[in-house]
Design a protein around this motif. Structure first.
Motif, PDB file in Angstrom:
ATOM      1  N   ASN A 131       0.824  -1.202   0.000  1.00 58.77           N
ATOM      2  CA  ASN A 131       0.000   0.000   0.000  1.00 58.77           C
ATOM      3  C   ASN A 131       0.862   1.257   0.000  1.00 58.77           C
ATOM      4  O   ASN A 131       0.557   2.237  -0.689  1.00 58.77           O
ATOM      5  N   ASP A 158      -5.236  -2.158   1.758  1.00 61.35           N
ATOM      6  CA  ASP A 158      -5.453  -2.456   3.174  1.00 61.35           C
ATOM      7  C   ASP A 158      -4.258  -1.926   3.953  1.00 61.35           C
ATOM      8  O   ASP A 158      -3.151  -2.461   3.856  1.00 61.35           O
ATOM      9  N   GLU A 160      -3.655  -1.973   7.140  1.00 61.16           N
ATOM     10  CA  GLU A 160      -3.186  -2.781   8.270  1.00 61.16           C
ATOM     11  C   GLU A 160      -2.143  -3.811   7.846  1.00 61.16           C
ATOM     12  O   GLU A 160      -1.168  -4.040   8.550  1.00 61.16           O
ATOM     13  N   VAL A 275      -6.127 -11.426   1.784  1.00 59.59           N
ATOM     14  CA  VAL A 275      -6.357  -9.994   1.547  1.00 59.59           C
ATOM     15  C   VAL A 275      -6.663  -9.752   0.072  1.00 59.59           C
ATOM     16  O   VAL A 275      -7.570  -8.989  -0.277  1.00 59.59           O
ATOM     17  N   LEU A 279     -10.018  -7.932  -1.348  1.00 63.04           N
ATOM     18  CA  LEU A 279      -9.902  -6.655  -2.059  1.00 63.04           C
ATOM     19  C   LEU A 279     -10.506  -6.753  -3.454  1.00 63.04           C
ATOM     20  O   LEU A 279     -11.143  -5.809  -3.929  1.00 63.04           O
ATOM     21  N   HIS A 284     -12.221  -3.818   0.057  1.00 62.77           N
ATOM     22  CA  HIS A 284     -11.677  -3.612   1.401  1.00 62.77           C
ATOM     23  C   HIS A 284     -11.672  -4.937   2.148  1.00 62.77           C
ATOM     24  O   HIS A 284     -12.306  -5.905   1.734  1.00 62.77           O
ATOM     25  N   VAL A 285     -10.950  -4.959   3.282  1.00 64.22           N
ATOM     26  CA  VAL A 285     -10.809  -6.180   4.075  1.00 64.22           C
ATOM     27  C   VAL A 285     -11.680  -6.070   5.324  1.00 64.22           C
ATOM     28  O   VAL A 285     -11.677  -5.042   6.016  1.00 64.22           O
ATOM     29  N   PRO A 383     -10.728   0.552  11.614  1.00 64.19           N
ATOM     30  CA  PRO A 383      -9.403   0.767  11.006  1.00 64.19           C
ATOM     31  C   PRO A 383      -8.337   0.950  12.078  1.00 64.19           C
ATOM     32  O   PRO A 383      -8.558   1.606  13.098  1.00 64.19           O
TER      33      PRO A 383
END
Length: 391
Positions: A131, A158, A160, A275, A279, A284-285, A383
């Protein structure tokens, strides 16, 4: 006595003479010994060197592994406009340290390019990367192994896990082979392939230094640690095994600024695949969340717990969250989630995150030394701030 001594001397001379003749014959006809042993049915002797060579299975070269994996690794060039303000510095050094400078004229924009790597994981054009490689970019270009350039579209990211999925439109894309994550062991030889410092396709070699490495107590994600050289620009590239199969996505390193060397991290391919799928499906996760923080179980002399106590001790319960509604309290020791034992806090994080929001799960443990159990209905994990690492 003299007669016996003379006999021994006579025998010794003939033995020495025989050995000398045998030595000369072996020099002239090197294979005569093997032929004679074969004729009389005797086995050839095995040397220690031959035994040690036969036991090793390591390849002399990893060129075949690179040839299989490298075509699937791409260079990523992410461009974005950055707004900056020109400053007029104070002439006084004290004022410079305190205030830096004064705005000088209107702000201006300049184009900034970040370099990274990516891995083609689907013939449909999906590319996995980090990312932070493409964050805030308004134009993403992908350079393929064969020299083609393709414009990439961001499918989802993502923060995280620091993963992102791009999509490119191109034909005959080389898709990387994915390894079985369960087969990864500490000590396995690995190769990092990417675009370090803009040098294009570069391969470095090392081993798996550790698996299941936890970099943040608040995150369910774990990492592969490796000593294969990873530099800026390697981010998003492939970590492959000796067969050229993808085992991880290179994501970060702890560099010399922290007095470290040979400490890099990759996201395990199993985690990255989960993931990737989410996605692509939704952009999104989604992760389950219990609404509590926890740490390792403290071992006190009078606790009555075994020396190798497992589980997770609750350190905080978020008001109104699932754990609070289920009656879980600070200092509770959680030992089981559903049918699974809780080995450590990171283990509980992984189980919790893997469950879908709305799932109802039984939690059991100890409260003030007495067993308890309760039902928790998970919600979606909010988040989280990603772990900051040197890269």
């Amino acid at each position: 006595m003299k007669h016996a001594a003379g006999t021994l001397a006579f025998i010794a001379r003939f033995v020495v003479l025989g050995l000398a003749v045998a030595f000369v014959i072996s020099l002239i006809w090197p294979g005569v010994g093997d032929r004679l042993r074969s004729r009389f049915g005797l086995a050839a002797p095995t040397t220690t060197a031959a035994t040690s060579i036969s036991r090793t299975s390591d390849p002399v070269s990893y060129a075949d592994a690179v040839a299989r994996a490298a075509p699937s690794v791409v260079n990523i060039y992410a461009n974005k406009l950055v707004t900056e303000q020109a400053l007029r510095m104070y002439s006084d050094p004290v004022l410079q340290r305190l205030f830096g400078g004064q705005p000088a004229g209107p702000a201006y924009k300049r184009r900034e390019q970040s370099l990274g790597s990516g891995v083609i994981v689907s013939s449909q054009g999906y590319v996995l990367t980090n990312n932070h490689v493409i964050a805030n970019a308004d134009d993403i270009q992908v350079l393929l192994y064969d020299g083609r350039v393709a414009k990439a579209k961001l499918i989802g990211a993502d923060m995280e896990t620091d993963l992102a999925v791009l999509k490119i439109e191109a034909n005959n894309l080389p898709v990387i082979s994915i390894a079985d994550q369960r087969a990864i062991r500490t000590g396995d030889v690995v190769l990092a392939i990417g675009n370090p410092l803009g040098l294009n396709q570069t391969v470095t070699m090392g081993i798996v230094s550790a698996i299941g490495r936890q970099l943040s107590s608040s995150s369910p994600e774990d990492f592969i640690q490796t000593d294969a050289a990873i530099n800026p620009g390697n981010s998003g590239g492939a970590l492959v095994n000796a067969a050229g199969e993808l085992i991880g996505i290179n994501t970060s390193l702890i560099g010399k600024a922290a007095n470290a060397e040979g400490i890099g991290f990759a996201i395990p391919v199993g985690n990255a695949k989960k993931v990737l799928d989410q996605l692509i499906e939704s952009g999104h996760v989604v992760r389950g969340w219990m609404g509590a923080d926890y740490t390792f179980v403290p071992i006190a002399a009078d606790s009555g717990l075994p020396a190798a106590a497992r589980g997770a001790q609750v350190t905080d319960v978020y008001p109104g969250g699932p754990a609070a509604q289920a009656g879980i309290q600070i200092h509770d020791i959680l030992l089981r989630i559903g049918p699974d034992d809780i080995v450590a806090p990171a283990d509980l994080r992984r189980h919790e995150a893997a469950l879908k929001p709305g799932s109802k799960i039984e939690i059991s443990g100890l409260r003030n030394g007495s067993p308890f159990r309760t039902q928790v209905t998970l919600t979606e994990r909010p988040p989280q701030t990603p772990t900051a690492l040197v890269d």
